[in-house]
Design a protein around this motif. Structure first.
Motif, mmCIF file in Angstrom:
data_model
loop_
_atom_site.group_PDB
_atom_site.id
_atom_site.type_symbol
_atom_site.label_atom_id
_atom_site.label_comp_id
_atom_site.label_asym_id
_atom_site.label_seq_id
_atom_site.Cartn_x
_atom_site.Cartn_y
_atom_site.Cartn_z
ATOM 1 N N HIS A 1 1.292 -8.146 -1.779
ATOM 2 C CA HIS A 1 0.973 -7.002 -0.919
ATOM 3 C C HIS A 1 -0.159 -7.331 0.073
ATOM 4 O O HIS A 1 -0.129 -6.901 1.231
ATOM 5 N N HIS B 1 -0.138 -7.349 4.219
ATOM 6 C CA HIS B 1 -1.031 -6.640 5.146
ATOM 7 C C HIS B 1 -1.429 -7.561 6.304
ATOM 8 O O HIS B 1 -1.512 -7.130 7.457
ATOM 9 N N SER C 1 -8.752 -2.999 2.869
ATOM 10 C CA SER C 1 -7.886 -1.909 2.420
ATOM 11 C C SER C 1 -8.618 -1.054 1.398
ATOM 12 O O SER C 1 -9.822 -1.210 1.195
ATOM 13 N N ASP D 1 -0.322 1.316 3.977
ATOM 14 C CA ASP D 1 0.813 0.734 3.254
ATOM 15 C C ASP D 1 2.158 1.122 3.858
ATOM 16 O O ASP D 1 2.403 2.281 4.180
#
Ligand code: KG4
Ligand code: ZN
Length: 370
Positions: free
Chosen positions: A141, A145, A166, A341
């Motif tokens: 993940h 990003h 994040s 997200d």
């Protein structure tokens, strides 16, 4: 029970072979990847062609469900993902106007994140991979990003310094290729987004805190209060944001924490000054550490991704840093709708794994850390 646990290993080998066949067949034609994202509180699916042409992007946000708790409640997140995963995937496929035969692979973010949330996306992706006979691709993940900063860029000069900011992570990378970001430093306590969220709670601003702090800060003076900058020593590329968050708490409740939270009796402009001074302290550290990383690596390019990358003050401050070099460093920032997200970043990064033949099999599991 996990239906995949009982799978015949030769079936798994078969799927990996199939993945390689798809890879061969795709040479010269465009590659459509269905991406799935459920690592925290957004259920998302997207279809992206050749890593950059966004055919669809669907995000079901759970903000309303978590709002009254002031943060993400894992069990609520998991349940909401279960409810939304099928409609979100169906909508992404419909919006993209593709059939299952047009999809070349299924990609899913399997780490890091809340395991009870990740498992929903991972199970959906494994099921589609199995039932549709499509290769499966596991995506980190955080790396996804960073990929969103490259969505609109053909061939950036690499290596770059990549800053990921994040809700769960704050890290700097030496970015040689989409598949090989090398970690230079990360937060030793709160992530930048987490600090925004917690300070917003102290200031009694709405959830999620980052956008609320940014809005409130616009009306305040960033030099009104000198909150501490934690640099962790002159060579460190790690971050620490719990000190600045605690400084805001002390400011509002008194050093001994015995006083009432004074926020209720503060004027709008006092609250705006706190928000602006806090935001400025966090951005100052992010910019200074990015500068250190540029000087350490000699990179000509800087990438910025993650939810906090939506913050205009941060975008401007990093642009000023990049412009201060002669020649200027090239700054690539994720488009705003792909900072928080989403599944476009998952499908986009998966394209590079697809081309490199890096497939997962049906034993893929979610992982909390990454
Ligand atoms: O990347 P993301 O969607 O989720 C994680 O992977 O954690 O980031 C969410 C974080 C939240 O902490 C949110 O408050 C923060 O990004 N955020 C912002 C802004 N928009 C979202 N922080 C500062 N300014 C913003 N405009
Ligand atoms: Zn994220």
């Amino acid at each position: 029970m996990d239906v995949f646990a009982s799978l015949n290993p030769s079936r798994l080998t078969g799927l990996v072979c199939l993945a390689n066949i798809r890879l061969m067949q795709s040479k010269g034609k465009s590659v459509n990847i269905l991406g799935i994202e459920t690592s925290c509180d957004e259920t998302a699916a997207a279809v992206v062609a050749d890593g950059r042409i966004v055919k669809s992007s669907v995000v079901a946000s759970q903000t309303k469900l978590h709002e009254k708790y002031g943060g993400v409640v894992p069990e609520i997140a998991s349940r909401a993902h279960i409810e939304k995963i099928y409609p979100v995937i169906a909508e992404a496929i419909q919006q993209a106007d593709v059939g299952k035969d047009d999809i070349d692979a299924i990609a899913v973010a399997n780490q890091p994140g809340l395991t009870v949330a990740l498992i929903v996306g991972v199970t959906a992706a494994k099921t589609l991979s199995f039932v549709w006979d499509k290769p499966l691709i596991a995506i980190n993940h955080l790396h996804a990003h960073l990929q969103s900063a490259l969505l609109e860029q053909n061939s950036p000069e690499l290596p770059a310094v990549a800053l990921l900011v994040s809700g769960g992570h704050t890290s700097l990378y030496n970015y040689h290729s989409p598949l090989q970001p090398i970690l230079l430093g990360s937060t030793i306590d709160d992530a930048a987004g987490e600090a925004f969220d917690k300070v917003a709670t102290i200031l009694k601003l709405p959830y999620p805190g980052g956008p609320a702090i940014e809005r409130t800060a616009k009306k305040g003076n960033p030099d009104a209060i000198k909150f501490p900058l934690s640099m962790l020593g002159k060579d460190s590329l790690d971050f620490s944001f719990s000190g600045v968050k605690t400084a805001v708490l002390y400011y509002c409740r008194g050093q001994d924490m015995k006083g009432e939270n004074k926020v209720d009796s503060m004027s709008q402009s006092e609250i705006a000054d706190i928000a602006a001074s806090f935001q400025s302290a966090v951005i100052n550290v992010l910019v200074k550490k990015t500068k250190r990383a540029i000087e350490r690596t000699g990179a000509e390019t800087v990438l910025l991704g993650g939810g906090v990358a939506a913050n205009n003050q941060l975008r401007t401050a990093l642009q000023q840093l990049c412009d201060s070099y002669k020649p200027a460093k090239k700054l690539l920032i994720a488009p705003k709708q792909y900072c928080t997200d989403n599944a476009v970043m998952v499908a986009s990064l998966a394209y590079y794994k697809f081309k490199a033949g890096l497939f997962a099999d049906l034993t893929l599991e979610p992982k909390a850390s990454g």
